[in-house]
Design an enzyme around this catalytic site. Sequence first.
Site, mmCIF file in Angstrom:
data_model
loop_
_atom_site.group_PDB
_atom_site.id
_atom_site.type_symbol
_atom_site.label_atom_id
_atom_site.label_comp_id
_atom_site.label_asym_id
_atom_site.label_seq_id
_atom_site.Cartn_x
_atom_site.Cartn_y
_atom_site.Cartn_z
ATOM 1 N N HIS A 1 0.837 -1.210 -0.084
ATOM 2 C CA HIS A 1 -0.089 0.099 -0.141
ATOM 3 C C HIS A 1 0.943 1.308 0.014
ATOM 4 O O HIS A 1 0.556 2.194 0.605
ATOM 5 C CB HIS A 1 -0.866 -0.025 1.047
ATOM 6 C CG HIS A 1 -1.882 -1.024 1.175
ATOM 7 N ND1 HIS A 1 -3.205 -0.605 0.400
ATOM 8 C CD2 HIS A 1 -2.235 -2.207 1.806
ATOM 9 C CE1 HIS A 1 -4.042 -1.638 0.428
ATOM 10 N NE2 HIS A 1 -3.431 -2.676 1.286
ATOM 11 N N ASP B 1 -0.311 -4.809 6.079
ATOM 12 C CA ASP B 1 -1.503 -5.630 5.719
ATOM 13 C C ASP B 1 -1.382 -5.779 4.360
ATOM 14 O O ASP B 1 -0.993 -4.892 3.288
ATOM 15 C CB ASP B 1 -2.970 -5.192 6.103
ATOM 16 C CG ASP B 1 -3.069 -3.690 5.481
ATOM 17 O OD1 ASP B 1 -2.078 -2.923 5.630
ATOM 18 O OD2 ASP B 1 -4.115 -3.435 4.969
ATOM 19 N N GLU B 2 -1.968 -7.065 3.704
ATOM 20 C CA GLU B 2 -2.087 -7.151 2.319
ATOM 21 C C GLU B 2 -0.692 -7.167 1.318
ATOM 22 O O GLU B 2 -1.036 -6.483 0.439
ATOM 23 C CB GLU B 2 -3.035 -6.330 1.724
ATOM 24 C CG GLU B 2 -4.527 -6.423 2.489
ATOM 25 C CD GLU B 2 -5.720 -5.657 2.021
ATOM 26 O OE1 GLU B 2 -6.765 -6.335 1.601
ATOM 27 O OE2 GLU B 2 -5.589 -4.518 1.806
ATOM 28 N N VAL B 3 0.263 -7.737 1.788
ATOM 29 C CA VAL B 3 1.415 -7.740 0.987
ATOM 30 C C VAL B 3 1.568 -8.882 0.227
ATOM 31 O O VAL B 3 2.556 -9.592 0.463
ATOM 32 C CB VAL B 3 2.672 -7.365 2.002
ATOM 33 C CG1 VAL B 3 4.004 -6.813 1.138
ATOM 34 C CG2 VAL B 3 2.168 -6.398 2.839
#
Length: 414
Positions: free
Chosen positions: A169, A229-231
Amino acid sequence: MKSLSVTSLVLVAAVTADSVHLAARTNAGLFHGVQTLRQLLPFEVESDMNVRPATGWRIPALTIVDRPRYAWRGAMLDVARHFFTVDEVKQVIDIVALYKLNTLHLHLTDDQGWRIEIKSRPKLASVSGASQMGGGVGGFYTQDDFREIVRYAAERFVTIVPEIEMPGHSSSVVNAYPEVHCTTRPGGNPDSTFYGICPDSAESFRLVDDVVREVSALSPGPYIHIGADEVSVLPPEQFVRFVERAQDIVTKYNKRMIGWEEIFRARLLPTTLVQLWRTDSARGALSYGSKLIMSPAPKVYLDMKYTPNTELGLDWSGFVEPRTSYEWDPATYLPGVTDANIVGVEAPLWTETVRNVTAAEYMILPRLPAIAELAWTPPAARRWDDFRERIAEHAPRWRLMGINYYPSAQIRWR
Ligand code: ACM
């Protein structure tokens, strides 16, 4: 008010025929007692029109002995997807304080924009402050702006938790400082879709150090949130190395790290907090002695639509009506997780679809007071049927305060 004294371990409010007595162990406790008193007064007390009746305001005679269940009672505002001005953030802080929450987590950076001035890395704000979701002009907080937000919050006993999202992100970082980007995916795959901070470059960690140093100096609170998050496109071992290195940097500046639940894969310090949002993986952090902030999306994500017809919001985690936010218990949410593992509850408002404070208020109210009561009151003393009657009486207050809200059909509004 006849007397104020700091004598008790808990907040005590006693109203008799001729006096109101508030006692608390801390100044925050007294402030929260005043918020309770404010709610006991008729709603017209919130008017700026000087409508005080000739007979004066009346409150029932009673005694309240009260203490919060959780130390961490929070909300989160994503100011990265859409920028919120200092005045708008203050309006959100007012709501947070009204419901005796004590933490506002600001999601300051994401792919769509970077919102805080970093003097050693000026392009973060000057380049990546100028964008937002959907192509608006964006914006960023100068360091003085940020100090003003921190000061305004502290006056209301609210701690600001800054989140600097990494290593994913992070397109806003790469847009300003392309040298921190891996041109090939770590591991050598040239078809990289990883637009984040390269976890194996010294330059990346020089930038992370600069940012964490400056944000730590601006933030009197004990925490720096690193997102994480969300890597999904990063190999697990690279992700783990990144998180551990970031934890070292946060620790070097005398702060405690927070990350979203994905950080459970790394070797965490017992002082690190892990924010549950999606799965049971946060449980993995307990073996390090780390404690959890409970933000399960199906219960407390303020950006979820209330119903299929809600014009704002997303629905990937289902629809979240106020009753859904109210009727769950953090200590029984995950098998193996009890109150001993939990610091508290936080309700995030992501802003993909939320462009200003009026829209934010529509998503926040009435869900945030439901979550605040969950964070404050022991389960045995909470009943939805009781809450829905009491919260209905807040709508006239919100209208006098100029605060927008969602008139949920679950509540019989006055
Ligand atoms: C998250 O909602 N990606 C933490």
